[in-house]
Design an enzyme around this catalytic site. Structure first.
Site, PDB file in Angstrom:
ATOM      1  CB  ALA A   2      -6.402 -15.213   9.970  1.00 65.48           C
ATOM      2  CB  THR A   3     -12.015 -14.277   7.844  1.00 67.30           C
ATOM      3  OG1 THR A   3     -12.037 -13.044   7.765  1.00 67.30           O
ATOM      4  CG2 THR A   3     -11.671 -14.193   9.641  1.00 67.30           C
TER       5      THR A   3
ATOM      6  NE  ARG B 288     -14.163  -6.097   8.951  1.00 67.92           N
ATOM      7  CZ  ARG B 288     -14.862  -5.635   8.161  1.00 67.92           C
ATOM      8  NH1 ARG B 288     -15.788  -5.823   7.824  1.00 67.92           N
ATOM      9  NH2 ARG B 288     -13.992  -6.635   6.646  1.00 67.92           N
ATOM     10  NE  ARG B 289     -14.732 -11.062   6.575  1.00 67.38           N
ATOM     11  CZ  ARG B 289     -14.541 -11.249   5.546  1.00 67.38           C
ATOM     12  NH1 ARG B 289     -15.779 -11.015   5.002  1.00 67.38           N
ATOM     13  NH2 ARG B 289     -13.438 -10.816   5.451  1.00 67.38           N
TER      14      ARG B 289
ATOM     15  CE1 TYR C 157      -4.074  -0.482  -0.058  1.00 69.92           C
ATOM     16  CE2 TYR C 157      -2.727  -0.159  -2.361  1.00 69.92           C
ATOM     17  CZ  TYR C 157      -3.018  -0.887  -1.545  1.00 69.92           C
ATOM     18  OH  TYR C 157      -2.478  -2.350  -1.131  1.00 69.92           O
TER      19      TYR C 157
ATOM     20  N   GLY D 246       2.904  -7.566  -5.053  1.00 68.02           N
ATOM     21  CA  GLY D 246       2.451  -6.819  -6.223  1.00 68.02           C
ATOM     22  C   GLY D 246       1.235  -7.544  -6.360  1.00 68.02           C
TER      23      GLY D 246
ATOM     24  CB  VAL E 151      -2.076 -11.168  -4.178  1.00 64.67           C
ATOM     25  CG1 VAL E 151      -2.502 -12.928  -3.420  1.00 64.67           C
ATOM     26  CG2 VAL E 151      -0.796 -10.434  -4.054  1.00 64.67           C
TER      27      VAL E 151
ATOM     28  CD  GLU F 124     -13.162 -11.304  -0.006  1.00 62.49           C
ATOM     29  OE1 GLU F 124     -13.284 -11.081   0.901  1.00 62.49           O
ATOM     30  OE2 GLU F 124     -13.136 -13.213   0.700  1.00 62.49           O
TER      31      GLU F 124
END
Length: 251
Positions: free
Chosen positions: A10-11, A34-35, A151, A182, A184, A187
């Site tokens: 969610a970050t 994780r953050r 992947y 597809g 986006v 990051e």
């Protein structure tokens, strides 16, 4: 009382946009990532729209997943919607040149992490005979492309798990579906190329990619259909993209 949605990853990216979208449309949210500092910032941003609860864990850590989700009490344990969003790509190499650590990371996050979180959440849904699981897949789970090997394999696994999950949970009245985007702009490419920002930017040059907000709105649509409607499998592309390797770009 508002329904509760749990969102992994969610970050940032799709997870972050989905949290904002759902929070503004009446869902209370369990934000996972994780953050912790980013979870806190997102929670503060959502304060005027909904109630939030944060869980700080890595989906690769099986015991950490169970501890975090097992810590939920009272109404926060009544999860109506699970959004398995956490996932990443690491590296872009031919199969003979692939990095084993990259392979482990993709399989651990994209496949095993999704399974760990699902295993921790779904029993509560079965007990209540209601729930909705959204698995965020990818067009990489529908085809393969050069240097995408592991992947693509991980996202094909998500596709298979999504189908099997829908079959296994049918008798319990739990809806299961996948959203497969597809290209986006997130990051994603920065992580894939290990912080090489210039290389990451080239992925999205020359055309208009999807945005995280596009996907968030689709997720909202999927989970707000009437109870007799289950959108089982949805593929979404930017208009410029025909496949993983065919993209209409301007000069």
């Amino acid at each position: 009382m508002a329904k509760i949605a749990l969102i992994t990853g969610a970050t940032s990216g799709i997870g972050y946009a989905t949290a904002l979208c759902l929070g503004k449309h009446g869902y209370d949210l369990i934000l996972c990532g994780r953050r912790q500092e980013r979870l806190d910032a997102l929670s503060a941003e959502l304060k005027s729209y909904c109630e939030t609860h944060t869980l700080n864990f890595d989906v690769r850590d099986r015991n950490g997943v169970y501890r975090a989700i097992g810590s939920l009490h009272a109404r926060w344990s009544q999860i109506h919607v699970l959004i398995n969003n956490a996932g990443n790509a690491h590296g872009l190499d031919t199969i003979d040149q692939g990095d084993l650590d990259d392979w482990d990371a993709m399989l651990d996050i994209n496949v095993k992490g999704l399974l760990y979180v699902s295993k921790a959440v779904i029993p509560g849904m079965i007990k209540r005979n209601q729930g909705h699981v959204i698995n965020i897949g990818s067009t990489a789970g529908k085809e393969v492309y050069p240097k995408g090997n592991v992947y693509c394999a991980s996202k094909h696994a998500v596709d298979a798990i999504n189908q099997a999950m829908r079959i296994d949970l049918n008798e319990h009245g739990i809806r299961v579906g996948a959203v497969n985007p597809g290209l986006v702009e997130t990051e994603f490419s920065n992580v894939r190329f290990k912080g090489d920002l210039e290389r990451a930017k080239t992925v999205y040059k020359g055309y208009q990619p999807l945005t995280p907000e596009d996907i968030a709105e689709i997720i909202l649509f999927v989970i707000t259909r009437p109870m007799h409607v289950n959108i089982a499998d949805l593929v979404v592309l930017p208009t410029a993209q025909a496949s993983s390797t065919i993209i209409k770009k301007t000069l």
